[in-house]
Design a protein around this motif. Structure first.
Motif, mmCIF file in Angstrom:
data_model
loop_
_atom_site.group_PDB
_atom_site.id
_atom_site.type_symbol
_atom_site.label_atom_id
_atom_site.label_comp_id
_atom_site.label_asym_id
_atom_site.label_seq_id
_atom_site.Cartn_x
_atom_site.Cartn_y
_atom_site.Cartn_z
ATOM 1 N N ILE A 274 0.834 -1.209 0.000
ATOM 2 C CA ILE A 274 0.000 0.000 0.000
ATOM 3 C C ILE A 274 0.864 1.252 0.000
ATOM 4 O O ILE A 274 0.560 2.234 -0.689
ATOM 5 C CB ILE A 274 -0.981 -0.014 1.191
ATOM 6 C CG1 ILE A 274 -1.943 -1.208 1.075
ATOM 7 C CG2 ILE A 274 -1.760 1.299 1.266
ATOM 8 C CD1 ILE A 274 -2.749 -1.483 2.332
ATOM 9 N N CYS A 275 1.967 1.223 0.733
ATOM 10 C CA CYS A 275 2.901 2.357 0.741
ATOM 11 C C CYS A 275 3.390 2.639 -0.678
ATOM 12 O O CYS A 275 3.386 3.793 -1.127
ATOM 13 C CB CYS A 275 4.083 2.058 1.662
ATOM 14 S SG CYS A 275 5.426 3.246 1.522
ATOM 15 N N THR A 276 3.798 1.595 -1.374
ATOM 16 C CA THR A 276 4.285 1.755 -2.744
ATOM 17 C C THR A 276 3.175 2.311 -3.647
ATOM 18 O O THR A 276 3.428 3.169 -4.500
ATOM 19 C CB THR A 276 4.811 0.414 -3.279
ATOM 20 O OG1 THR A 276 5.771 -0.103 -2.346
ATOM 21 C CG2 THR A 276 5.469 0.576 -4.629
ATOM 22 N N HIS A 277 1.963 1.847 -3.446
ATOM 23 C CA HIS A 277 0.800 2.357 -4.169
ATOM 24 C C HIS A 277 0.678 3.872 -3.989
ATOM 25 O O HIS A 277 0.507 4.616 -4.963
ATOM 26 C CB HIS A 277 -0.456 1.633 -3.640
ATOM 27 C CG HIS A 277 -1.734 2.354 -3.838
ATOM 28 N ND1 HIS A 277 -2.438 2.324 -5.018
ATOM 29 C CD2 HIS A 277 -2.470 3.118 -2.998
ATOM 30 C CE1 HIS A 277 -3.540 3.041 -4.897
ATOM 31 N NE2 HIS A 277 -3.589 3.525 -3.677
ATOM 32 N N PHE A 278 0.785 4.334 -2.751
ATOM 33 C CA PHE A 278 0.641 5.766 -2.493
ATOM 34 C C PHE A 278 1.827 6.564 -3.029
ATOM 35 O O PHE A 278 1.660 7.715 -3.444
ATOM 36 C CB PHE A 278 0.437 6.036 -1.003
ATOM 37 C CG PHE A 278 -0.956 5.715 -0.528
ATOM 38 C CD1 PHE A 278 -2.068 6.223 -1.182
ATOM 39 C CD2 PHE A 278 -1.153 4.913 0.576
ATOM 40 C CE1 PHE A 278 -3.361 5.931 -0.746
ATOM 41 C CE2 PHE A 278 -2.434 4.611 1.020
ATOM 42 C CZ PHE A 278 -3.540 5.129 0.353
ATOM 43 N N ILE A 279 3.021 5.977 -3.046
ATOM 44 C CA ILE A 279 4.171 6.659 -3.659
ATOM 45 C C ILE A 279 3.889 6.888 -5.137
ATOM 46 O O ILE A 279 4.126 7.980 -5.671
ATOM 47 C CB ILE A 279 5.466 5.846 -3.441
ATOM 48 C CG1 ILE A 279 5.892 5.908 -1.979
ATOM 49 C CG2 ILE A 279 6.585 6.352 -4.362
ATOM 50 C CD1 ILE A 279 7.015 4.962 -1.612
#
Length: 174
Positions: A41-46
């Motif tokens: 999810i972190c990578t998604h938001f990046i």
């Protein structure tokens, strides 16, 4: 593929870990799945350039990992302070407020000794993230949060629904 499509693919994979998390009974297994999901999810938001959400989800991954081993309230407070610092340094308005609000509840949940209380607080935190993801324009992330809430409620009912029903009926029969 576009950056947006990649972001949605990552969320689709995270959905699998989120769904699996609340079908587990052991809180260590729950937070292990959430740790992996948080990285995705972190990578998604990046990819979506949602910096507050990305920072808070990276922090959440570390938090979930450490909460496998401890439910220390002091550590919980440290994570809450870190979340506030991330939010203040990346602040971008309502989306930052929503993601921070969700993080407060989910941080508290991660350090609960009881998986029942963890599940209850996660529903509240996830509700904030649901609104955040809708406003951020990520349809797959909205679906993820809806499925996360549904999975959590299903797991809650599987493990606590019957005892809750018995307590409820006993209360009304007095």
């Amino acid at each position: 593929m576009s950056v947006f499509v990649w972001s949605q693919v990552l969320i689709a994979i995270a959905i699998l870990f989120d769904f699996a998390s609340f079908q587990c009974k052991q809180r260590q297994h729950i937070v292990s799945c959430l740790c992996i999901s948080g990285i995705l999810i972190c990578t998604h938001f990046i990819l979506l350039e949602q910096w507050t959400a990305a920072g808070l989800m990276m922090l959440a991954s570390v938090r979930y990992f450490l909460s496998i081993f401890t439910t220390s309230k002091r550590l919980m407070v440290c994570f809450l302070i870190c979340a506030l610092m991330i939010t203040l340094t990346t602040f971008s308005g309502l989306l930052s407020v929503l993601s921070f609000s969700g993080t407060i509840f989910q941080t508290t949940a991660a350090f609960c000794q009881s998986d029942q209380r963890l599940r209850q607080l996660m529903i509240v935190g996830t509700s904030f993230w649901l609104v955040h993801n809708y406003l951020a324009g990520s349809p797959t992330a909205v679906l993820m949060e809806l499925l996360f809430i549904g999975s959590n409620l299903l797991g809650y009912y599987r493990y606590y629904g019957i005892s809750w029903q018995i307590k409820k009926s006993a209360m009304f029969n007095k």
